[in-house]
Each structure stands twice: as structure tokens, then as C-alpha cells.
Design an enzyme around this catalytic site. Structure first.
Site, PDB file in Angstrom:
ATOM      1  N   SER A  13       0.870  -1.191   0.000  1.00 39.08           N
ATOM      2  CA  SER A  13       0.000   0.000   0.000  1.00 39.08           C
ATOM      3  C   SER A  13       0.896   1.227   0.000  1.00 39.08           C
ATOM      4  O   SER A  13       2.019   1.188   0.522  1.00 39.08           O
ATOM      5  CB  SER A  13      -0.873   0.014   1.252  1.00 39.08           C
ATOM      6  OG  SER A  13      -1.513   1.261   1.404  1.00 39.08           O
ATOM      7  N   TYR A  47      -1.822  -1.314  10.261  1.00 43.12           N
ATOM      8  CA  TYR A  47      -1.893  -1.459   8.800  1.00 43.12           C
ATOM      9  C   TYR A  47      -0.598  -0.974   8.152  1.00 43.12           C
ATOM     10  O   TYR A  47       0.001  -1.682   7.321  1.00 43.12           O
ATOM     11  CB  TYR A  47      -3.094  -0.665   8.268  1.00 43.12           C
ATOM     12  CG  TYR A  47      -3.362  -0.845   6.792  1.00 43.12           C
ATOM     13  CD1 TYR A  47      -4.169  -1.886   6.338  1.00 43.12           C
ATOM     14  CD2 TYR A  47      -2.815   0.019   5.845  1.00 43.12           C
ATOM     15  CE1 TYR A  47      -4.429  -2.056   4.988  1.00 43.12           C
ATOM     16  CE2 TYR A  47      -3.065  -0.141   4.496  1.00 43.12           C
ATOM     17  CZ  TYR A  47      -3.878  -1.180   4.068  1.00 43.12           C
ATOM     18  OH  TYR A  47      -4.128  -1.343   2.719  1.00 43.12           O
TER      19      TYR A  47
HETATM   20  N1  LIG Z   1      -8.667  -0.482  -1.930  1.00 43.23           N
HETATM   21  C1  LIG Z   1      -7.656   0.336  -1.691  1.00 43.23           C
HETATM   22  O1  LIG Z   1      -7.775   1.575  -1.785  1.00 43.23           O
HETATM   23  C2  LIG Z   1      -6.303  -0.235  -1.323  1.00 43.23           C
HETATM   24  C3  LIG Z   1      -5.219   0.649  -1.268  1.00 43.23           C
HETATM   25  C4  LIG Z   1      -3.964   0.147  -0.926  1.00 43.23           C
HETATM   26  C5  LIG Z   1      -3.794  -1.201  -0.664  1.00 43.23           C
HETATM   27  N2  LIG Z   1      -4.871  -2.034  -0.731  1.00 43.23           N
HETATM   28  C6  LIG Z   1      -4.619  -3.440  -0.443  1.00 43.23           C
HETATM   29  O2  LIG Z   1      -5.104  -4.226  -1.513  1.00 43.23           O
HETATM   30  C7  LIG Z   1      -5.505  -5.504  -1.018  1.00 43.23           C
HETATM   31  C8  LIG Z   1      -6.934  -5.760  -1.441  1.00 43.23           C
HETATM   32  O3  LIG Z   1      -7.740  -4.724  -0.886  1.00 43.23           O
HETATM   33  P1  LIG Z   1      -9.247  -4.458  -1.369  1.00 43.23           P
HETATM   34  O4  LIG Z   1      -9.522  -3.038  -1.095  1.00 43.23           O
HETATM   35  O5  LIG Z   1      -9.454  -5.025  -2.686  1.00 43.23           O
HETATM   36  O6  LIG Z   1     -10.030  -5.324  -0.238  1.00 43.23           O
HETATM   37  P2  LIG Z   1     -11.508  -5.899  -0.269  1.00 43.23           P
HETATM   38  O7  LIG Z   1     -11.957  -5.830   1.156  1.00 43.23           O
HETATM   39  O8  LIG Z   1     -12.339  -5.252  -1.316  1.00 43.23           O
HETATM   40  O9  LIG Z   1     -11.301  -7.441  -0.675  1.00 43.23           O
HETATM   41  C9  LIG Z   1     -10.486  -8.238   0.132  1.00 43.23           C
HETATM   42  C10 LIG Z   1     -10.836  -9.701  -0.071  1.00 43.23           C
HETATM   43  O10 LIG Z   1      -9.999 -10.445   0.815  1.00 43.23           O
HETATM   44  C11 LIG Z   1     -10.788 -11.361   1.555  1.00 43.23           C
HETATM   45  N3  LIG Z   1     -10.153 -11.603   2.841  1.00 43.23           N
HETATM   46  C12 LIG Z   1      -9.993 -10.722   3.863  1.00 43.23           C
HETATM   47  N4  LIG Z   1      -9.353 -11.325   4.874  1.00 43.23           N
HETATM   48  C13 LIG Z   1      -9.101 -12.603   4.479  1.00 43.23           C
HETATM   49  C14 LIG Z   1      -8.446 -13.706   5.073  1.00 43.23           C
HETATM   50  N5  LIG Z   1      -7.937 -13.644   6.316  1.00 43.23           N
HETATM   51  N6  LIG Z   1      -8.340 -14.840   4.369  1.00 43.23           N
HETATM   52  C15 LIG Z   1      -8.866 -14.966   3.128  1.00 43.23           C
HETATM   53  N7  LIG Z   1      -9.500 -13.943   2.510  1.00 43.23           N
HETATM   54  C16 LIG Z   1      -9.599 -12.776   3.184  1.00 43.23           C
HETATM   55  C17 LIG Z   1     -12.158 -10.714   1.673  1.00 43.23           C
HETATM   56  O11 LIG Z   1     -13.188 -11.678   1.888  1.00 43.23           O
HETATM   57  C18 LIG Z   1     -12.277 -10.032   0.288  1.00 43.23           C
HETATM   58  O12 LIG Z   1     -12.862 -10.902  -0.660  1.00 43.23           O
HETATM   59  C19 LIG Z   1      -5.315  -5.451   0.504  1.00 43.23           C
HETATM   60  O13 LIG Z   1      -4.060  -5.990   0.848  1.00 43.23           O
HETATM   61  C20 LIG Z   1      -5.320  -3.972   0.800  1.00 43.23           C
HETATM   62  O14 LIG Z   1      -4.631  -3.663   1.971  1.00 43.23           O
HETATM   63  C21 LIG Z   1      -6.123  -1.591  -1.041  1.00 43.23           C
END
Ligand SMILES: NC(=O)c1ccc[n+]([C@@H]2O[C@H](COP(=O)([O-])OP(=O)(O)OC[C@H]3O[C@@H](n4cnc5c(N)ncnc54)[C@H](O)[C@@H]3O)[C@@H](O)[C@H]2O)c1
Length: 251
Positions: A137, A150
Site C-alpha cells: 500500500s 496497517y
Molecule cells: N482499496 C484500496 O484503496 C487499497 C489501497 C492500498 C492497498 N490495498 C490493499 O489491496 C488488497 C486488497 O484490498 P481491497 O480493497 O481489494 O479489499 P476488499 O476488502 O475489497 O477485498 C479483500 C478480499 O480479501 C478477503 N479476505 C480478507 N481477509 C481474508 C483472510 N484472512 N483470508 C482470506 N480472505 C480474506 C475478503 O473476503 C475479500 O474478498 C489489501 O491488501 C489492501 O490492503 C487496497
């Protein structure tokens, strides 16, 4: 024709789902390990059914679940060629109120899960000149208040990436992507899915002129996991529309 497989943790929704779609488009069979069973089954259907994707319900922070998912992916077709550590959760709380249990859970899902994936997937990836991708991130590099667990976990992902790249090379390449603000609303389970509610200010503050979308990450993931990226390992790609390059001192 037999295909290679790719394993994606947290691939049922959000950024992981867009990565899954990009890899299916590349001809890989995607194995998704996710804790959301409703979303997982639906995502397999949206990706074209069992011929293109497999869903495994489980916890990416559980060694037994990761080991099981790696075994399933390795048995598919020509074997495991790509592994994506994507799970991430955030707890926003003042550090003085964040419990040790909460801290440990964030570290487990965001960082330990990536270690477990590397530990079990690396021997399989090495057989096929494969690659790993971890999702960090921009918060590995900058912070809002009350996000210690985080941010620390994501800093750990960036360091784990270069450490793995040195240890596993040259047979396995390892990179990470650090997304900025990615609007995932349209990539959630259908019952929770909606168009992103974003203001013109949300978009305009980005040097690129808009908030990010999951395919912005899926496109780069596809490239980094392909042979076209054969000279790239240990790298962290910040994909944030330029936000971490923008000075924000008040005038
Ligand atoms: N969306 C953003 O703005 C953003 C920005 C920077 C980094 N990220 C990173 O990108 C990655 C994905 O984020 P996102 O926003 O798409 O999340 P999201 O919440 O939309 O999707 C995450 C998925 O992971 C699954 N999940 C969560 N914990 C789990 C576990 N312990 N075991 C198995 N599955 C699990 C959830 O069920 C979900 O389907 C994460 O690592 C997040 O930190 C997201």
C-alpha cells in the site's frame, strides 16, 4: 490444452478479483483462497466457471488453509506459475486503544499470510520459473493517524518482497504493488456491489485526475507475473495516481 495455475489470496472481491480476471484473461487457471464463501462462488461464475477458476474457502493467515490451496493449485494442469498475496484488513484506532489481539490479527492477515504463501508456494513456483506478487500500500510510505498496524504490516510487505526476491531468485521473481486509493465498490459481492460514490474533489486531487480502479492494479499484476517482466524482481511499484509525489504543505 492444459494451462498453468495462479493462486490468489483474497481474490473473491476488490483488487484481488480484478487481478484474478486479468490472469484468467492471460490464460491461467485461477485458484482463489478467500474467507467470503458467497463472493467466492459468485466470482468463479463471473470468471467463466470451473474451467477457468476454483474457489477455496479459507483463511489466508492459516498455514493449513494456505498449504491446502497451494496443493490444489499445484495439481491443476501444468502446475503453479503465479502466486499473489493480496489479503489485507485495516483497523483504525488510536494506538493507545488498539489491543494486542487486534494488532496481531492485522499483522497475520496482511503480512504473515504473505510469508505463509511464500513458504508453501515457492517450491512449486520454482519448478516453472514462476513469480510472486504481494500487495502492499502507499501507506507503507505515508500515513493518516491511527493506522499503525496497517502501515507497519504494509512496510513489512515491501521489505519481505525484496528479501524474498534475493532468497528465491533466480528461479522465482518476487515483486509488490503499493496501491493508493482504489475504489473497489463495483468489484464486491453482488449484494454489496454499487457504483463508487466519488466527488469531483476526490478525483481532482490526484495528479492523474482520478481515483484508481481495481483493473489499474490487475493490468500491472498481469505484466509483473508474466515473462515480459523477466528482468524485474524485488521491486515495489507505487500505483497511486501520483499522490505520493505531491507536496501537500498548506500555503
Ligand atoms: N482499496 C484500496 O484503496 C487499497 C489501497 C492500498 C492497498 N490495498 C490493499 O489491496 C488488497 C486488497 O484490498 P481491497 O480493497 O481489494 O479489499 P476488499 O476488502 O475489497 O477485498 C479483500 C478480499 O480479501 C478477503 N479476505 C480478507 N481477509 C481474508 C483472510 N484472512 N483470508 C482470506 N480472505 C480474506 C475478503 O473476503 C475479500 O474478498 C489489501 O491488501 C489492501 O490492503 C487496497
Amino acid at each position: 490444452m492444459q494451462s498453468y495455475s495462479a493462486l490468489i489470496t483474497g481474490g473473491a472481491q476488490g483488487i484481488g478479483k480484478a487481478i484474478a480476471k486479468a490472469l484468467v484473461d492471460d490464460g491461467l487457471h485461477v485458484v482463489i483462497l478467500d474467507s467470503a464463501a458467497d463472493a467466492g462462488d459468485e466470482t468463479v461464475e463471473e470468471l467463466g466457471g470451473a474451467a477457468h477458476a476454483t474457489f477455496i474457502e479459507g483463511d489466508a493467515a492459516s498455514e493449513a488453509d494456505v498449504q491446502h490451496a497451494v496443493a490444489i493449485a499445484a495439481e491443476h494442469g501444468k502446475g503453479l506459475r503465479a502466486a499473489v498475496g493480496n489479503t489485507g484488513i485495516m483497523i483504525r484506532k488510536p494506538v493507545t486503544e488498539l489491543t494486542l489481539e487486534e494488532w496481531n490479527r492485522v499483522l497475520a492477515v496482511n503480512l504473515t499470510a504473505a510469508f505463509l504463501l511464500a513458504r508453501h508456494a515457492a517450491p512449486q513456483l520454482a519448478k516453472h520459473a514462476g513469480a510472486m506478487l504481494l500487495i502492499a500500500s502507499s501507506r507503507a510510505l505515508m500515513s493518516e493517524a491511527n493506522t499503525e498496524s496497517y502501515s507497519a504490516s504494509k512496510g513489512g510487505i515491501v521489505a519481505l518482497t525484496h528479501s524474498l526476491a534475493i532468497s528465491l531468485g533466480p528461479s522465482v521473481r518476487v515483486n509488490c504493488i503499493s496501491p493508493g486509493w482504489i475504489a473497489t465498490d463495483a468489484w464486491q459481492f453482488s449484494a454489496r456491489r454499487h457504483a463508487p460514490k466519488l466527488s469531483s474533489e476526490d478525483h481532482a486531487q490526484h495528479p492523474a485526475g482520478r481515483v484508481g480502479t481495481p483493473p489499474d492494479i490487475g493490468t500491472l499484476a498481469s505484466f509483473l507475473l508474466s515473462d515480459k517482466a523477466g528482468f524485474i524482481t524485488g521491486a515495489n511499484y507505487v500505483v497511486d495516481g501520483g499522490m505520493t509525489r505531491k507536496m501537500i504543505y498548506a500555503e
